[in-house]
Design a protein around this motif. Structure first.
Motif, mmCIF file in Angstrom:
data_model
loop_
_atom_site.group_PDB
_atom_site.id
_atom_site.type_symbol
_atom_site.label_atom_id
_atom_site.label_comp_id
_atom_site.label_asym_id
_atom_site.label_seq_id
_atom_site.Cartn_x
_atom_site.Cartn_y
_atom_site.Cartn_z
ATOM 1 N N UNK A 14 34.855 40.990 -8.431
ATOM 2 C CA UNK A 14 36.156 41.615 -8.298
ATOM 3 C C UNK A 14 36.731 41.221 -6.945
ATOM 4 N N UNK A 15 37.857 40.531 -6.963
ATOM 5 C CA UNK A 15 38.545 40.102 -5.747
ATOM 6 C C UNK A 15 39.623 41.120 -5.410
ATOM 7 N N UNK A 16 39.566 41.658 -4.199
ATOM 8 C CA UNK A 16 40.590 42.555 -3.677
ATOM 9 C C UNK A 16 41.344 41.761 -2.615
ATOM 10 N N UNK A 17 42.560 41.344 -2.960
ATOM 11 C CA UNK A 17 43.304 40.402 -2.132
ATOM 12 C C UNK A 17 44.431 41.140 -1.415
ATOM 13 N N UNK A 18 44.355 41.193 -0.109
ATOM 14 C CA UNK A 18 45.414 41.803 0.691
ATOM 15 C C UNK A 18 46.672 40.955 0.511
ATOM 16 N N UNK A 19 47.753 41.571 0.049
ATOM 17 C CA UNK A 19 48.880 40.798 -0.450
ATOM 18 C C UNK A 19 50.188 41.174 0.239
ATOM 19 N N UNK A 20 50.207 40.919 1.541
ATOM 20 C CA UNK A 20 51.448 41.062 2.316
ATOM 21 C C UNK A 20 51.594 39.818 3.196
ATOM 22 N N UNK A 21 51.642 38.641 2.593
ATOM 23 C CA UNK A 21 51.592 37.404 3.393
ATOM 24 C C UNK A 21 52.720 37.274 4.399
ATOM 25 N N UNK A 22 53.891 37.824 4.108
ATOM 26 C CA UNK A 22 55.004 37.732 5.053
ATOM 27 C C UNK A 22 54.712 38.487 6.343
ATOM 28 N N UNK A 23 53.773 39.440 6.275
ATOM 29 C CA UNK A 23 53.369 40.204 7.459
ATOM 30 C C UNK A 23 51.928 39.889 7.845
ATOM 31 N N UNK A 24 51.481 38.694 7.521
ATOM 32 C CA UNK A 24 50.112 38.260 7.806
ATOM 33 C C UNK A 24 49.093 39.239 7.214
ATOM 34 N N UNK A 25 49.461 39.815 6.062
ATOM 35 C CA UNK A 25 48.588 40.755 5.347
ATOM 36 C C UNK A 25 48.193 41.959 6.199
ATOM 37 N N UNK A 26 49.091 42.351 7.093
ATOM 38 C CA UNK A 26 48.824 43.528 7.922
ATOM 39 C C UNK A 26 48.578 44.739 7.036
ATOM 40 N N UNK A 27 47.660 45.587 7.466
ATOM 41 C CA UNK A 27 47.204 46.722 6.664
ATOM 42 C C UNK A 27 47.931 47.997 7.103
ATOM 43 N N UNK A 28 48.606 48.629 6.144
ATOM 44 C CA UNK A 28 49.251 49.911 6.410
ATOM 45 C C UNK A 28 48.545 51.011 5.624
ATOM 46 N N UNK A 29 49.069 52.215 5.663
ATOM 47 C CA UNK A 29 48.408 53.346 4.995
ATOM 48 C C UNK A 29 48.311 53.133 3.495
ATOM 49 N N UNK A 30 49.353 52.583 2.904
ATOM 50 C CA UNK A 30 49.320 52.318 1.464
ATOM 51 C C UNK A 30 48.221 51.323 1.133
ATOM 52 N N UNK A 31 48.087 50.298 1.955
ATOM 53 C CA UNK A 31 47.050 49.281 1.735
ATOM 54 C C UNK A 31 45.656 49.895 1.823
ATOM 55 N N UNK A 32 45.442 50.758 2.785
ATOM 56 C CA UNK A 32 44.146 51.434 2.905
ATOM 57 C C UNK A 32 43.840 52.220 1.632
ATOM 58 N N UNK A 33 44.820 53.005 1.161
ATOM 59 C CA UNK A 33 44.602 53.797 -0.052
ATOM 60 C C UNK A 33 44.317 52.893 -1.254
ATOM 61 N N UNK A 34 45.067 51.811 -1.382
ATOM 62 C CA UNK A 34 44.884 50.928 -2.526
ATOM 63 C C UNK A 34 43.554 50.187 -2.449
ATOM 64 N N UNK A 35 43.135 49.791 -1.258
ATOM 65 C CA UNK A 35 41.827 49.140 -1.098
ATOM 66 C C UNK A 35 40.699 50.092 -1.469
ATOM 67 N N UNK A 36 40.803 51.344 -1.034
ATOM 68 C CA UNK A 36 39.752 52.311 -1.351
ATOM 69 C C UNK A 36 39.670 52.543 -2.858
ATOM 70 N N UNK A 37 40.821 52.636 -3.517
ATOM 71 C CA UNK A 37 40.825 52.843 -4.964
ATOM 72 C C UNK A 37 40.253 51.628 -5.689
ATOM 73 N N UNK A 38 40.622 50.420 -5.239
ATOM 74 C CA UNK A 38 40.109 49.202 -5.878
ATOM 75 C C UNK A 38 38.611 49.058 -5.666
ATOM 76 N N UNK A 39 38.151 49.410 -4.481
ATOM 77 C CA UNK A 39 36.712 49.351 -4.197
ATOM 78 C C UNK A 39 35.956 50.328 -5.085
ATOM 79 N N UNK A 40 36.469 51.540 -5.216
ATOM 80 C CA UNK A 40 35.814 52.540 -6.063
ATOM 81 C C UNK A 40 35.776 52.073 -7.516
ATOM 82 N N UNK A 41 36.862 51.472 -7.975
ATOM 83 C CA UNK A 41 36.890 50.960 -9.338
ATOM 84 C C UNK A 41 35.878 49.865 -9.562
ATOM 85 N N UNK A 42 35.756 48.955 -8.600
ATOM 86 C CA UNK A 42 34.775 47.871 -8.723
ATOM 87 C C UNK A 42 33.358 48.409 -8.670
ATOM 88 N N UNK A 43 33.126 49.393 -7.804
ATOM 89 C CA UNK A 43 31.786 49.974 -7.683
ATOM 90 C C UNK A 43 31.359 50.659 -8.971
#
Length: 259
Positions: A14-43
């Protein structure tokens, strides 16, 4: 639908790809929440045997925190915000599946912190690691000072944290912050090959190995030895232990089920 990440299944990874290339994939609060949900789903998905964090575009893995989001925070807001980072990294470390960081381009600040939480770090020859928070008047706030000190020692940790310099992928390998450095156009293929190799191993044993190393790195020696023993013994309750040893004796490839 996700706003800041792209989630893909490639083989049994399962690839979790940070997808904000215009901002160098900078991580914001939404990204943190989405990464945690994707990680839990993969686990939780028995079909998935390995998890990969990567960055979209050709410029960055992730340049770290989205400074535009937290520049105006006070102590209370930043405390709540950084708890999300801490939780994501601990969830990566506690996940019983191997997690790979596929690092290219900029991977400074939170990008380096994310890689520190992963089990394997493969980087491109254009990768740039570093903890440059000192240059904007703060320090890393998601465990980097602790992890670096325990893994590299005080002198090296202070050098990285207090000078805020960037380092190449080759330098990261030399410091044991990455497993290997490859040509940028080979990175995804190399990461997928590693994920595919891990997918052939017994999933429960992979989880036991990961947990034993992580606990052994931090716990007292006798506690760590007992923890490893208990992980070993627990595997003898599994289908996969029986299948693995039977396949060895029968000189055939094992069929691991993760049970």
């Amino acid at each position: 639908m996700t706003e800041t990440i792209d989630v893909q299944t490639r083989g049994r990874a399962r690839w979790i790809i940070l997808n904000r290339p215009a901002r160098l994939n900078a991580i914001n609060s939404t990204c943190i929440r989405e990464c945690r949900a994707a990680l839990a789903g993969a686990a939780a998905d028995a079909a998935i045997r390995a998890i990969v964090f990567a960055g979209a575009g050709d410029r960055a893995f992730t340049a770290g925190a989205d400074i535009s989001e937290l520049a105006g925070f006070g102590p209370a807001e930043v405390l709540a915000y950084n708890r999300g980072w801490l939780d994501l990294f601990r969830e990566i470390e506690l996940c019983r599946k191997p997690v790979i960081a596929a690092v290219h381009g900029w991977a400074t600040g939170g990008g380096t912190e994310l890689s520190l939480a992963c089990d394997f770090v493969l980087c491109a020859d254009d990768a740039r690691f570093g903890l440059a928070e000192i240059n904007i008047g703060v320090i890393p706030g998601a465990g980097a000072a602790v992890r670096l000190t325990r893994w590299l020692g005080r002198l090296r940790a202070k050098e990285i944290l207090m000078l805020g310099r960037t380092m190449s992928g080759a330098e990261a390998v030399s410091l044991h912050l990455a497993n290997r450095c490859v040509a940028a156009d080979r990175l995804q293929a190399e990461v997928q090959a590693l994920a595919d190799e891990l997918a052939e191993k017994a999933p429960l044993a992979l989880g036991a190995a990961k947990a034993s190393v992580n606990v052994g790195a931090e716990a007292g020696f006798d506690v760590a030895l007992e923890y490893e023993l208990q992980e070993f013994v627990r595997l003898f309750t599994s289908h996969d232990q029986k299948e693995g040893m039977r396949a060895f004796l029968e000189k055939r490839k094992p069929d691991y089920q993760g049970i």
